[in-house]
Design a protein around this motif. Structure first.
Motif, PDB file in Angstrom:
ATOM      1  N   SER A 164      65.112  19.556  11.774  1.00 43.49           N
ATOM      2  CA  SER A 164      64.872  20.704  12.643  1.00 43.49           C
ATOM      3  C   SER A 164      65.304  20.153  14.102  1.00 43.49           C
ATOM      4  CB  SER A 164      63.852  21.629  12.767  1.00 43.49           C
ATOM      5  OG  SER A 164      64.068  22.629  13.684  1.00 43.49           O
ATOM      6  N   ARG A 165      66.512  20.946  14.641  1.00 42.89           N
ATOM      7  CA  ARG A 165      66.651  20.647  16.197  1.00 42.89           C
ATOM      8  C   ARG A 165      65.587  21.722  17.031  1.00 42.89           C
ATOM      9  NH1 ARG A 165      72.942  21.584  16.102  1.00 42.89           N
ATOM     10  NH2 ARG A 165      72.421  23.249  14.494  1.00 42.89           N
ATOM     11  N   ARG A 166      65.170  22.748  16.359  1.00 42.38           N
ATOM     12  CA  ARG A 166      64.555  23.489  16.965  1.00 42.38           C
ATOM     13  C   ARG A 166      63.020  23.198  16.983  1.00 42.38           C
ATOM     14  NH1 ARG A 166      66.064  29.705  14.559  1.00 42.38           N
ATOM     15  NH2 ARG A 166      68.142  29.169  14.629  1.00 42.38           N
ATOM     16  N   ARG A 167      61.931  23.895  17.558  1.00 43.55           N
ATOM     17  CA  ARG A 167      60.706  23.666  17.643  1.00 43.55           C
ATOM     18  C   ARG A 167      59.983  24.832  17.185  1.00 43.55           C
ATOM     19  NH1 ARG A 167      59.098  18.486  17.206  1.00 43.55           N
ATOM     20  NH2 ARG A 167      57.136  19.109  18.298  1.00 43.55           N
ATOM     21  N   PRO A 168      60.071  25.079  15.810  1.00 45.63           N
ATOM     22  CA  PRO A 168      59.289  26.178  15.378  1.00 45.63           C
ATOM     23  C   PRO A 168      57.824  26.156  15.407  1.00 45.63           C
ATOM     24  CG  PRO A 168      60.068  25.312  13.553  1.00 45.63           C
ATOM     25  CD  PRO A 168      60.718  24.614  14.708  1.00 45.63           C
ATOM     26  N   TRP A 169      56.922  27.085  15.277  1.00 42.60           N
ATOM     27  CA  TRP A 169      55.716  26.987  15.232  1.00 42.60           C
ATOM     28  C   TRP A 169      55.271  26.668  13.489  1.00 42.60           C
ATOM     29  CZ3 TRP A 169      51.662  26.390  18.455  1.00 42.60           C
ATOM     30  CH2 TRP A 169      51.784  27.117  19.728  1.00 42.60           C
ATOM     31  N   ILE A 170      54.463  25.677  13.182  1.00 42.18           N
ATOM     32  CA  ILE A 170      54.012  25.314  11.935  1.00 42.18           C
ATOM     33  C   ILE A 170      52.573  25.930  11.601  1.00 42.18           C
ATOM     34  CG2 ILE A 170      53.862  23.385  10.244  1.00 42.18           C
ATOM     35  CD1 ILE A 170      56.713  23.361  11.443  1.00 42.18           C
ATOM     36  N   LEU A 171      52.519  26.520  10.559  1.00 42.18           N
ATOM     37  CA  LEU A 171      51.108  27.252  10.484  1.00 42.18           C
ATOM     38  C   LEU A 171      50.735  26.513   9.142  1.00 42.18           C
ATOM     39  CD1 LEU A 171      48.845  29.245  10.903  1.00 42.18           C
ATOM     40  CD2 LEU A 171      50.395  31.142   9.662  1.00 42.18           C
ATOM     41  N   LEU A 172      49.719  25.853   9.243  1.00 41.76           N
ATOM     42  CA  LEU A 172      49.324  25.052   7.868  1.00 41.76           C
ATOM     43  C   LEU A 172      47.858  25.521   7.480  1.00 41.76           C
ATOM     44  CD1 LEU A 172      49.445  22.500   5.953  1.00 41.76           C
ATOM     45  CD2 LEU A 172      48.266  21.153   7.938  1.00 41.76           C
ATOM     46  N   LYS A 173      48.032  26.041   6.241  1.00 42.07           N
ATOM     47  CA  LYS A 173      46.886  26.580   5.368  1.00 42.07           C
ATOM     48  C   LYS A 173      46.197  25.269   4.560  1.00 42.07           C
ATOM     49  CE  LYS A 173      45.235  29.797   1.947  1.00 42.07           C
ATOM     50  NZ  LYS A 173      45.380  29.133   0.787  1.00 42.07           N
ATOM     51  N   MET A 174      45.112  24.606   5.209  1.00 47.39           N
ATOM     52  CA  MET A 174      44.895  23.390   4.739  1.00 47.39           C
ATOM     53  C   MET A 174      43.405  23.598   3.781  1.00 47.39           C
ATOM     54  SD  MET A 174      43.456  19.988   6.690  1.00 47.39           S
ATOM     55  CE  MET A 174      45.192  19.801   7.577  1.00 47.39           C
ATOM     56  N   ALA A 175      43.322  23.010   2.578  1.00 47.10           N
ATOM     57  CA  ALA A 175      41.960  22.893   1.842  1.00 47.10           C
ATOM     58  C   ALA A 175      41.598  21.493   1.997  1.00 47.10           C
ATOM     59  CB  ALA A 175      42.403  23.353   0.471  1.00 47.10           C
ATOM     60  N   ARG A 176      40.305  21.329   1.351  1.00 42.31           N
ATOM     61  CA  ARG A 176      39.712  19.869   1.433  1.00 42.31           C
ATOM     62  C   ARG A 176      40.560  19.213   0.354  1.00 42.31           C
ATOM     63  NH1 ARG A 176      35.527  19.315  -2.796  1.00 42.31           N
ATOM     64  NH2 ARG A 176      35.390  20.985  -4.310  1.00 42.31           N
ATOM     65  N   PRO A 177      40.311  17.683   0.619  1.00 40.28           N
ATOM     66  CA  PRO A 177      39.894  17.235   1.715  1.00 40.28           C
ATOM     67  C   PRO A 177      40.812  17.018   3.194  1.00 40.28           C
ATOM     68  CG  PRO A 177      40.909  15.559   0.269  1.00 40.28           C
ATOM     69  CD  PRO A 177      40.764  16.861  -0.518  1.00 40.28           C
ATOM     70  N   VAL A 178      40.400  17.694   4.153  1.00 37.31           N
ATOM     71  CA  VAL A 178      41.302  17.940   5.277  1.00 37.31           C
ATOM     72  C   VAL A 178      41.603  16.861   6.062  1.00 37.31           C
ATOM     73  CG1 VAL A 178      39.898  20.282   5.403  1.00 37.31           C
ATOM     74  CG2 VAL A 178      38.956  18.490   6.845  1.00 37.31           C
ATOM     75  N   ALA A 179      42.852  17.013   7.013  1.00 41.36           N
ATOM     76  CA  ALA A 179      43.189  15.757   7.712  1.00 41.36           C
ATOM     77  C   ALA A 179      43.593  14.662   6.940  1.00 41.36           C
ATOM     78  CB  ALA A 179      42.254  15.592   8.943  1.00 41.36           C
ATOM     79  N   GLN A 180      44.070  14.656   5.786  1.00 40.04           N
ATOM     80  CA  GLN A 180      44.312  13.575   4.975  1.00 40.04           C
ATOM     81  C   GLN A 180      45.679  13.841   4.422  1.00 40.04           C
ATOM     82  OE1 GLN A 180      41.440  12.189   2.093  1.00 40.04           O
ATOM     83  NE2 GLN A 180      39.936  12.641   3.601  1.00 40.04           N
ATOM     84  N   GLY A 181      46.468  12.523   3.924  1.00 47.96           N
ATOM     85  CA  GLY A 181      47.773  12.891   3.414  1.00 47.96           C
ATOM     86  C   GLY A 181      48.803  12.400   4.209  1.00 47.96           C
ATOM     87  N   GLU A 182      50.092  12.165   3.407  1.00 45.73           N
ATOM     88  CA  GLU A 182      51.236  11.985   4.231  1.00 45.73           C
ATOM     89  C   GLU A 182      51.645  13.046   4.976  1.00 45.73           C
ATOM     90  OE1 GLU A 182      54.310  10.130   1.770  1.00 45.73           O
ATOM     91  OE2 GLU A 182      52.853   9.490   0.335  1.00 45.73           O
ATOM     92  N   LEU A 183      51.567  14.503   4.625  1.00 44.93           N
ATOM     93  CA  LEU A 183      51.931  15.713   5.316  1.00 44.93           C
ATOM     94  C   LEU A 183      51.048  15.640   6.506  1.00 44.93           C
ATOM     95  CD1 LEU A 183      53.488  18.089   5.497  1.00 44.93           C
ATOM     96  CD2 LEU A 183      51.702  19.304   4.258  1.00 44.93           C
ATOM     97  N   TRP A 184      49.822  15.784   6.642  1.00 45.61           N
ATOM     98  CA  TRP A 184      49.022  15.474   7.612  1.00 45.61           C
ATOM     99  C   TRP A 184      49.508  14.474   8.758  1.00 45.61           C
ATOM    100  CZ3 TRP A 184      46.499  18.456  10.632  1.00 45.61           C
ATOM    101  CH2 TRP A 184      45.727  17.925  12.030  1.00 45.61           C
ATOM    102  N   GLU A 185      49.753  13.292   8.282  1.00 43.78           N
ATOM    103  CA  GLU A 185      50.151  12.103   9.017  1.00 43.78           C
ATOM    104  C   GLU A 185      51.304  12.695   9.830  1.00 43.78           C
ATOM    105  OE1 GLU A 185      48.242   9.803  10.232  1.00 43.78           O
ATOM    106  OE2 GLU A 185      46.434  10.252   8.750  1.00 43.78           O
ATOM    107  N   HIS A 186      52.421  13.067   9.058  1.00 46.05           N
ATOM    108  CA  HIS A 186      53.743  13.547   9.830  1.00 46.05           C
ATOM    109  C   HIS A 186      53.635  14.643  10.662  1.00 46.05           C
ATOM    110  CE1 HIS A 186      58.068  14.300   9.736  1.00 46.05           C
ATOM    111  NE2 HIS A 186      57.762  15.606   9.662  1.00 46.05           N
TER     112      HIS A 186
END
Length: 874
Positions: A164-186
């Motif tokens: 994306s060239r824009r900067r849209p809001w990203i709304l992430l609904k996250m379940a456990r284990p939280v703050a883990q994985g490739e998506l979170w790091e990205h």
């Protein structure tokens, strides 16, 4: 103004998709005339798309409400249903199973489908679905990460995350284990400034963090604040733009990085998890409601979304979802199945009401370094409470409202702890009582045969037994039977055995005895703490030895109520360590499973330093309760609520008398001694005599409070004028005269003129002096009473005169500084500069003498209103 609908906007919704298999149980009624027991319930299965697909359906419904209301026009693009109709044996998909039953709704009109039991998830081959018509140019991205494969399958992520060239809001609904994985790091690396994360507090609790549950709102949110700020396991969450932690139907916690604010949006009348206790059954979709509501706010105001409003509406939507349950809906001519009520929830999300309270959460570590970021100084007590934040500076008026309007009205927005007839607003007591309640629930739910032992400490008459009984009633009132024994009245071990036999009899009857061992810490045969050794075996092993026979006690709750110390921390403090060990003190304490410190009605003064300003609130709560229970006939309906008809002076005395000699018993006694039979109001004439009051309070102090004049209106103005006249008389008698400037050498003063000619700020100085008279008198144990006994002229003795003079100077200086004045060696009223804006110790003697004049003149000022100054008995 450009039309908000001029250009269609795009929202991408994707993530982990599930097939939710809903098994509906239709319970069969038993035929009372038949003895057959082989009838079985009917079960029907249906499916719906869950996970990210459920969220997409809700956001689609939210977008439709926006279009109808003339808001922005959003097209919702989602992961396509590429697998066709749901099949139980489709191993590519994630299958979720739940058993549903019908439960009563609050309106009583129908039954609601809610989850009876969640049966778990059968993960598929983790082949996630890509977004149909995906585009990198989007206005909002909503992701549902349930740890079912999406977080680690980069090829399935929407293009907007990587192209994306824009900067849209990203709304992430996250379940456990939280703050883990490739998506979170990205997201953390590339999108932290545009990222809003939504999760549940229970998912956090299952992720190596310690967050208290159901003790107090303050404790829970400060635990949460600390964990997300300092715990390396999850503190990366504090680096994103916004994080929302849901407490389901009870509230939510919001942290925003830009302004470092942390807010709690909550229902103060209930603790976490309590709202739906009378609405049995679970629900699927709570966090989806919150995510949909937050998405709506981003759609409306992408430049600055109102997340607090989004949380407000999201919590309300959760409650509606739980109350109404899932819908029965037939799709494509098939038999009706259960489905999430997208349209109904979208309507609730669109509401603009703000039914929940919002408070700023205090950073628990803000003062550790010695300075707070906002420049504020650490409070006297490090124990943060919402009550003190909300009511600072107005405790007296709030206490009056508690008595007159009830705590629910007077303390709106403040967390309350209610256990049957006990209501408390004190965080210490709320946490202690809830901790004990949890112990009671756990014990009553087990087959444990040893007693549960807790300690209860507090001043005499603080309500120790009342509080514990109400907590027990809130757990299982019919299964628990209270027993009380005062060990100070026992003459030996045989009396204790008789009491234990009574306890055993109740346990054998099938009830759980709630046994109060009152004054357990008294001496036995001259030995301090002599009773402790006889309780060790019953507490530890569940039996007592009488002669050669060991008698099992069975299930019981032992409550050890202290009689010699007001706090658990003071237990055994009068003994040396060696003596305490010899008296079995440590052995006894090791067998306790919990304790409560009941604070009582008088101010607590730990270590000789007063930090307890909330005693007036505790008094108000008890006074309201006692009045409603004992003299209900003085209550009248006002504005739809019951309020006691009580004289303002009488109310003031009950709330502010220096000490209740026997705690709550004294407060009850004063009411019981008053002449209220057949009266419709609690008037001053109803009170007993001063001599009778001495049994329970300082009689003179109590009566002085009832007679204390209200320093406002015409009376305040008259006394302010009198104070100025006395000041002028004193100055003239010392050789001063009027002059445009204050000059010690020429003996001129610009204030020596009639009161009516003073500037408004000078009149306010005189009013402030008069308003503070009751405070000054109280500080040195004096009271003002109507002059009815030929009182002679009064003068303050030297030490009291100097203390009050310093207090007057400090009051005057604070008022001046608050009005924008500053120090100068020469007074200049036009520039708001004054030569006396110095600490008392640095004041010239002439300036100090002027403050002494003001104090010496207090009796003369009060005499003009018919009051005399008397020394209190204390």
């Amino acid at each position: 103004m450009p039309d908000a609908r001029a250009q269609k906007k795009i929202a991408i919704v994707t993530g982990d998709v599930t097939i939710d298999w809903n098994l509906r149980r239709f319970r069969q009624r038993q035929d009372s005339a038949s003895q057959s027991c082989d009838r079985v319930d009917t079960v029907r299965a249906s499916s719906q798309c869950g996970g990210a697909a459920l969220v997409a359906g809700l956001i689609d419904a939210v977008a439709e409400t926006l279009r109808r209301d003339g808001g922005p026009d959003f097209e919702v693009r989602r992961a396509g249903a590429s697998f066709g109709p749901a099949q139980l044996d489709d191993e590519r998909m994630n299958h979720s199973y739940a058993l549903w039953s019908q439960y009563k709704r609050t309106d009583g009109k129908a039954l609601a489908w809610r989850v009876e039991e969640s049966l778990g998830v059968d993960p598929g081959s983790r082949e996630c679905q890509v977004v149909a018509d995906d585009t990198s140019e989007t206005d909002l991205v909503v992701l549902d990460d349930a740890d079912l494969g999406f977080r680690n399958q980069k090829e399935m992520w929407p293009r907007a995350l990587v192209q994306s060239r824009r900067r849209p809001w990203i709304l992430l609904k996250m379940a456990r284990p939280v703050a883990q994985g490739e998506l979170w790091e990205h997201l953390l690396e590339q999108w932290s400034d545009r990222l809003i994360v939504v999760m549940t507090v229970n998912d956090l609790r299952r992720t190596e963090v310690k967050i208290s549950r159901e003790l107090s709102w303050e404790r829970t949110v400060q635990d949460l604040f600390w964990e997300l700020t300092h715990n390396p396991r999850v503190n990366s969450l504090s680096r994103i733009a916004h994080i929302v932690v849901s407490f389901d139907t009870a509230g939510a916690w919001l942290h925003s990085r830009a302004d470092s604010t942390c807010k709690l949006i909550y229902d103060p009348t209930l603790p976490e998890g309590a709202w739906n206790q009378n609405l049995p059954g679970g629900m699927i979709g709570y966090t989806s409601c919150l995510a949909g509501s937050l998405a709506r706010q981003v759609m409306i105001r992408p430049e600055d979304p109102d997340l607090v409003q989004g949380i407000q509406a999201g919590i309300a939507a959760m409650r509606v979802l739980h109350q109404q349950g899932y819908e029965e809906r037939a799709i494509g001519g098939k038999r009706a199945g259960l489905s999430f009520p997208h349209e109904a929830i979208a309507k609730v999300v669109a509401a603009v009401a703000r039914p929940f309270d919002v408070v700023d959460v205090q950073d628990p570590s803000r003062f550790i370094s010695g300075s707070a970021s906002d420049g504020s100084t650490a409070p006297e007590s490090a124990f943060w409470t919402i009550l003190q934040d909300r009511c600072a500076g107005s405790l007296d008026s709030i206490a009056e409202d508690i008595v007159l309007k009830g705590p629910e009205t007077a303390l709106r927005g403040v967390p309350l702890g209610q256990f049957e007839d006990l209501i408390t607003a004190d965080r210490h007591e709320i946490e202690s009582f809830r901790c004990i309640r949890s112990l009671f629930i756990e014990y009553c739910g087990q087959s444990q045969q040893r007693p549960l032992s807790i300690g209860v400490f507090g001043p005499p008459g603080s309500g120790k037994s009342f509080g514990v009984k109400q907590v027990a009633r809130s757990v299982r009132s019919s299964a628990i039977k209270p027993l009380e024994f005062n060990l100070s009245q026992f003459d030996g071990q045989e009396a204790l055995f008789d009491a234990l036999h009574q306890v055993r009899d109740v346990a054998l009857s099938g009830q759980i005895p709630l046994v109060f061992w009152d004054e357990f810490d008294t001496a036995l045969a001259g030995r301090p703490l002599g009773w402790l050794r006889y309780f060790l075996a019953p507490m530890q092993d569940g039996f007592f030895q009488q002669g050669q026979i060991a008698h099992p006690i069975g299930r019981a709750i032992f409550v050890f109520a202290g009689g010699t110390c007001a706090r658990m921390e003071d237990f055994g403090g009068a003994l040396s360590r060696e003596e305490l060990v010899r008296m079995k003190g440590p052995d006894f304490l090791s067998r306790l499973k919990g304790y409560i410190n009941i604070l009582g009605l008088n101010p607590q003064v730990p270590s000789g330093k007063p930090v307890d300003s909330l005693h007036v609130i505790r008094r108000a709560m008890v006074l309201r309760s006692v009045l409603s229970r004992t003299v209900r006939h003085i209550f009248q309906k006002q504005g739809g609520a019951l309020a006691p008809s009580i004289d303002p002076g009488v109310l003031r005395a009950f709330l502010h008398t220096r000490e209740y000699k026997h705690g709550a018993r004294s407060l009850e006694a004063v009411i019981g001694m008053s002449l209220l039979a057949g009266r419709s109001a609690f008037e001053r004439s109803c009170l007993p005599s001063e001599a009778q009051l001495e049994l329970h309070v300082d009689g003179r102090d109590f009566m002085a409070l009832t007679q204390q004049m209200r320093l406002d209106g015409p009376l305040l103005e008259r006394l302010a004028e009198a104070a100025h006249e006395v000041f002028c008389d004193n100055m003239k008698s010392n050789g001063y005269r009027y002059g445009p400037k204050n000059d010690e050498i020429l003996k001129t003063n610009s204030a020596i003129k009639p009161y009516q000619q003073l500037a408004e700020d000078e009149k306010e100085q005189n009013r402030g002096n008069v308003r503070d008279i009751p405070n000054k008198l109280s500080a040195v144990s004096y009271v003002m009473m109507p002059a009815r006994s030929n009182e002679r002229p009064f003068e303050f003795p030297g030490p009291d005169l100097d203390l009050l003079s310093k207090m007057e100077h400090d009051r005057w200086m604070q008022a001046k500084i608050g009005a924008g004045w500053s120090y100068s060696s020469d007074t200049n009223k036009a520039n708001k500069q004054h030569e006396a804006l110095l600490p008392w110790e640095q004041l010239p003697e002439g300036q100090k003498e002027r403050d002494r004049f003001l104090v010496r003149d207090i009796p003369r000022i009060l005499a003009k209103a018919g009051y005399a100054v008397l020394k209190s008995h204390i």
